[in-house]
Motif scaffolding. Structure first.
Motif, PDB file in Angstrom:
ATOM      1  N   TRP A 195       4.376  16.012   1.723  1.00  0.00           N
ATOM      2  CA  TRP A 195       3.789  16.746   0.598  1.00  0.00           C
ATOM      3  C   TRP A 195       3.696  15.857  -0.629  1.00  0.00           C
ATOM      4  O   TRP A 195       2.671  15.804  -1.295  1.00  0.00           O
ATOM      5  CB  TRP A 195       4.637  17.983   0.290  1.00  0.00           C
ATOM      6  CG  TRP A 195       4.139  18.753  -0.897  1.00  0.00           C
ATOM      7  CD1 TRP A 195       3.142  19.686  -0.926  1.00  0.00           C
ATOM      8  CD2 TRP A 195       4.612  18.643  -2.243  1.00  0.00           C
ATOM      9  NE1 TRP A 195       2.975  20.148  -2.194  1.00  0.00           N
ATOM     10  CE2 TRP A 195       3.852  19.540  -3.027  1.00  0.00           C
ATOM     11  CE3 TRP A 195       5.612  17.876  -2.848  1.00  0.00           C
ATOM     12  CZ2 TRP A 195       4.060  19.695  -4.395  1.00  0.00           C
ATOM     13  CZ3 TRP A 195       5.809  18.022  -4.212  1.00  0.00           C
ATOM     14  CH2 TRP A 195       5.039  18.930  -4.971  1.00  0.00           C
ATOM     15  N   LEU A 196       4.761  15.131  -0.935  1.00  0.00           N
ATOM     16  CA  LEU A 196       4.744  14.310  -2.141  1.00  0.00           C
ATOM     17  C   LEU A 196       3.811  13.113  -1.991  1.00  0.00           C
ATOM     18  O   LEU A 196       3.043  12.793  -2.898  1.00  0.00           O
ATOM     19  CB  LEU A 196       6.147  13.823  -2.490  1.00  0.00           C
ATOM     20  CG  LEU A 196       6.213  13.008  -3.783  1.00  0.00           C
ATOM     21  CD1 LEU A 196       5.780  13.837  -4.975  1.00  0.00           C
ATOM     22  CD2 LEU A 196       7.593  12.448  -4.011  1.00  0.00           C
ATOM     23  N   THR A 197       3.862  12.440  -0.851  1.00  0.00           N
ATOM     24  CA  THR A 197       3.016  11.260  -0.694  1.00  0.00           C
ATOM     25  C   THR A 197       1.536  11.636  -0.667  1.00  0.00           C
ATOM     26  O   THR A 197       0.690  10.885  -1.141  1.00  0.00           O
ATOM     27  CB  THR A 197       3.382  10.487   0.585  1.00  0.00           C
ATOM     28  OG1 THR A 197       3.346  11.371   1.715  1.00  0.00           O
ATOM     29  CG2 THR A 197       4.766   9.891   0.481  1.00  0.00           C
ATOM     30  N   SER A 198       1.211  12.807  -0.135  1.00  0.00           N
ATOM     31  CA  SER A 198      -0.191  13.225  -0.127  1.00  0.00           C
ATOM     32  C   SER A 198      -0.672  13.524  -1.543  1.00  0.00           C
ATOM     33  O   SER A 198      -1.854  13.389  -1.847  1.00  0.00           O
ATOM     34  CB  SER A 198      -0.383  14.457   0.762  1.00  0.00           C
ATOM     35  OG  SER A 198       0.288  15.577   0.226  1.00  0.00           O
ATOM     36  N   GLU A 199       0.248  13.909  -2.429  1.00  0.00           N
ATOM     37  CA  GLU A 199      -0.115  14.169  -3.816  1.00  0.00           C
ATOM     38  C   GLU A 199      -0.063  12.900  -4.656  1.00  0.00           C
ATOM     39  O   GLU A 199      -0.902  12.671  -5.522  1.00  0.00           O
ATOM     40  CB  GLU A 199       0.834  15.212  -4.413  1.00  0.00           C
ATOM     41  CG  GLU A 199       0.586  15.480  -5.893  1.00  0.00           C
ATOM     42  CD  GLU A 199       1.648  16.389  -6.488  1.00  0.00           C
ATOM     43  OE1 GLU A 199       2.564  15.876  -7.153  1.00  0.00           O
ATOM     44  OE2 GLU A 199       1.555  17.603  -6.282  1.00  0.00           O
ATOM     45  N   LEU A 200       0.943  12.066  -4.413  1.00  0.00           N
ATOM     46  CA  LEU A 200       1.183  10.922  -5.282  1.00  0.00           C
ATOM     47  C   LEU A 200       0.293   9.727  -4.957  1.00  0.00           C
ATOM     48  O   LEU A 200      -0.132   8.996  -5.854  1.00  0.00           O
ATOM     49  CB  LEU A 200       2.654  10.511  -5.189  1.00  0.00           C
ATOM     50  CG  LEU A 200       3.161   9.490  -6.213  1.00  0.00           C
ATOM     51  CD1 LEU A 200       2.914   9.986  -7.629  1.00  0.00           C
ATOM     52  CD2 LEU A 200       4.637   9.217  -6.001  1.00  0.00           C
ATOM     53  N   ILE A 201       0.001   9.512  -3.682  1.00  0.00           N
ATOM     54  CA  ILE A 201      -0.785   8.336  -3.284  1.00  0.00           C
ATOM     55  C   ILE A 201      -2.137   8.270  -3.999  1.00  0.00           C
ATOM     56  O   ILE A 201      -2.508   7.214  -4.522  1.00  0.00           O
ATOM     57  CB  ILE A 201      -0.958   8.286  -1.761  1.00  0.00           C
ATOM     58  CG1 ILE A 201       0.349   7.823  -1.107  1.00  0.00           C
ATOM     59  CG2 ILE A 201      -2.100   7.364  -1.354  1.00  0.00           C
ATOM     60  CD1 ILE A 201       0.315   7.843   0.410  1.00  0.00           C
ATOM     61  N   PRO A 202      -2.915   9.366  -4.054  1.00  0.00           N
ATOM     62  CA  PRO A 202      -4.208   9.272  -4.755  1.00  0.00           C
ATOM     63  C   PRO A 202      -4.064   8.918  -6.224  1.00  0.00           C
ATOM     64  O   PRO A 202      -4.920   8.232  -6.791  1.00  0.00           O
ATOM     65  CB  PRO A 202      -4.807  10.674  -4.569  1.00  0.00           C
ATOM     66  CG  PRO A 202      -4.134  11.226  -3.366  1.00  0.00           C
ATOM     67  CD  PRO A 202      -2.734  10.697  -3.423  1.00  0.00           C
ATOM     68  N   GLU A 207      -0.042   0.418  -5.877  1.00  0.00           N
ATOM     69  CA  GLU A 207       1.255   0.051  -6.467  1.00  0.00           C
ATOM     70  C   GLU A 207       2.383   0.856  -5.827  1.00  0.00           C
ATOM     71  O   GLU A 207       3.473   0.337  -5.558  1.00  0.00           O
ATOM     72  CB  GLU A 207       1.233   0.306  -7.968  1.00  0.00           C
ATOM     73  CG  GLU A 207       2.507  -0.067  -8.708  1.00  0.00           C
ATOM     74  CD  GLU A 207       2.746  -1.560  -8.766  1.00  0.00           C
ATOM     75  OE1 GLU A 207       3.612  -2.045  -8.014  1.00  0.00           O
ATOM     76  OE2 GLU A 207       2.063  -2.239  -9.553  1.00  0.00           O
ATOM     77  N   PHE A 208       2.103   2.128  -5.572  1.00  0.00           N
ATOM     78  CA  PHE A 208       3.101   2.995  -4.945  1.00  0.00           C
ATOM     79  C   PHE A 208       3.174   2.775  -3.436  1.00  0.00           C
ATOM     80  O   PHE A 208       4.256   2.589  -2.877  1.00  0.00           O
ATOM     81  CB  PHE A 208       2.773   4.457  -5.251  1.00  0.00           C
ATOM     82  CG  PHE A 208       3.576   5.439  -4.449  1.00  0.00           C
ATOM     83  CD1 PHE A 208       4.932   5.574  -4.670  1.00  0.00           C
ATOM     84  CD2 PHE A 208       2.981   6.217  -3.480  1.00  0.00           C
ATOM     85  CE1 PHE A 208       5.683   6.480  -3.937  1.00  0.00           C
ATOM     86  CE2 PHE A 208       3.718   7.123  -2.736  1.00  0.00           C
ATOM     87  CZ  PHE A 208       5.064   7.258  -2.968  1.00  0.00           C
ATOM     88  N   THR A 209       2.029   2.789  -2.765  1.00  0.00           N
ATOM     89  CA  THR A 209       2.039   2.697  -1.305  1.00  0.00           C
ATOM     90  C   THR A 209       2.589   1.354  -0.824  1.00  0.00           C
ATOM     91  O   THR A 209       3.274   1.299   0.198  1.00  0.00           O
ATOM     92  CB  THR A 209       0.630   2.916  -0.732  1.00  0.00           C
ATOM     93  OG1 THR A 209      -0.286   2.011  -1.354  1.00  0.00           O
ATOM     94  CG2 THR A 209       0.154   4.335  -0.991  1.00  0.00           C
TER      95      THR A 209
END
Length: 278
Positions: A195-202, A207-209
């Protein structure tokens, strides 16, 4: 398709110097670090099987194989635990379809009461996903003017990777970014992590991925903050696990007299109150 387990093994293999393990260095190799052949031999498995694990074609290695790979790579205790965790979620991903769901935000009344007892100290209740669920007035004072608590539902990871002010506020931003990205792998469930990665990645982008996939096992030290008011803070962190809730109570303590004086000054300037976000 590569898995986090395969990527971590490959990353550790590439960063392991052969001579440190008593092996010959092959200077003409294009890839750095340990050869797949050497790692397989040290772990007592075939090169073909190791390749399948690294490439994500085998997602269910046994505990014995995982422990052998940990021994072969000379992993420390934190890295071993992380390797075992990645092996578990690789197996879980094969067994179930992940449906993203948001994490719970409820903080138990007794936990909030504990937080009140820490006033006017600097403390928060958070989860592995970086959601700041409740905080003291001291934490509000220390983060005043930084933008961290501006959102209705503040999240440390979202702030860290998407707000430019974070790179100034956190003096050692790179180290904190690695810590937070690694901590996401310890999230309480695959559903919450997805849930968080699907929201945060875009929003956060490469830099995050990139940090998420590097699996850098952190060695937390003193937290250094550069407050917009001109104060330089050095804080130690004590984390108390709340296993019933998959949450943490984090207490920030001044690491020096100068930081203690700065916190006192910031608290006098701020007139906040304990806040619970639900």
């Amino acid at each position: 398709m590569e898995t986090p387990l395969g990527k971590f093994i490959r990353a550790k293999r590439d960063s392991t110097q052969p001579e440190l393990l008593g092996l010959q260095r092959y200077d003409r190799r294009r890839a750095p670090g340990l050869r797949r052949l050497d790692l397989a031999a040290r772990a007592g498995i075939s090169v073909e099987y190791l390749a399948r694990i690294e490439q994500g074609r085998d997602r269910n290695p046994s505990r014995a194989v995982i422990d052998s790979l940990a021994d072969a790579l000379c992993l420390n205790a934190s890295e071993r635990n992380h390797l075992r965790y990645l092996a578990k979620i690789a197996s879980d991903e094969c067994a179930v379809h992940i449906r993203p769901v948001p994490p719970p935000w409820h903080v138990r009344p007794s936990v909030l009461q504990t937080l009140r007892l820490l006033e006017p100290g600097v403390a928060i209740v958070t989860n592995r996903l970086g959601d700041i669920l409740a905080h003291t007035t001291g934490y509000q004072a220390v983060t005043s003017g930084t933008g961290l608590l501006d959102q209705a539902r503040p999240n440390l990871n979202r702030y860290l990777f998407t707000d430019p002010r974070a790179r100034t506020f956190f003096t050692d931003w790179d180290d904190i970014a690695d810590e937070q990205a690694f901590d996401l792998w310890q999230a309480p469930s695959l559903e919450n992590l997805e849930w968080l990665t699907s929201e945060l990645i875009p929003a956060a982008g490469p830099e995050f991925t990139n940090r998420l996939c590097r699996h850098v096992v952190p060695r937390p030290g003193v937290l250094r903050l550069s407050h917009p008011g001109g104060h330089e803070l050095r804080l130690t962190r004590e984390m108390l696990e709340l296993p019933m809730d998959d949450q943490q109570l984090v207490v920030f303590l001044p690491a020096c007299d100068r930081s203690a004086q700065a916190i006192d000054q910031l608290q006098r300037q701020s007139h906040g109150r304990l806040r619970s976000i639900s």
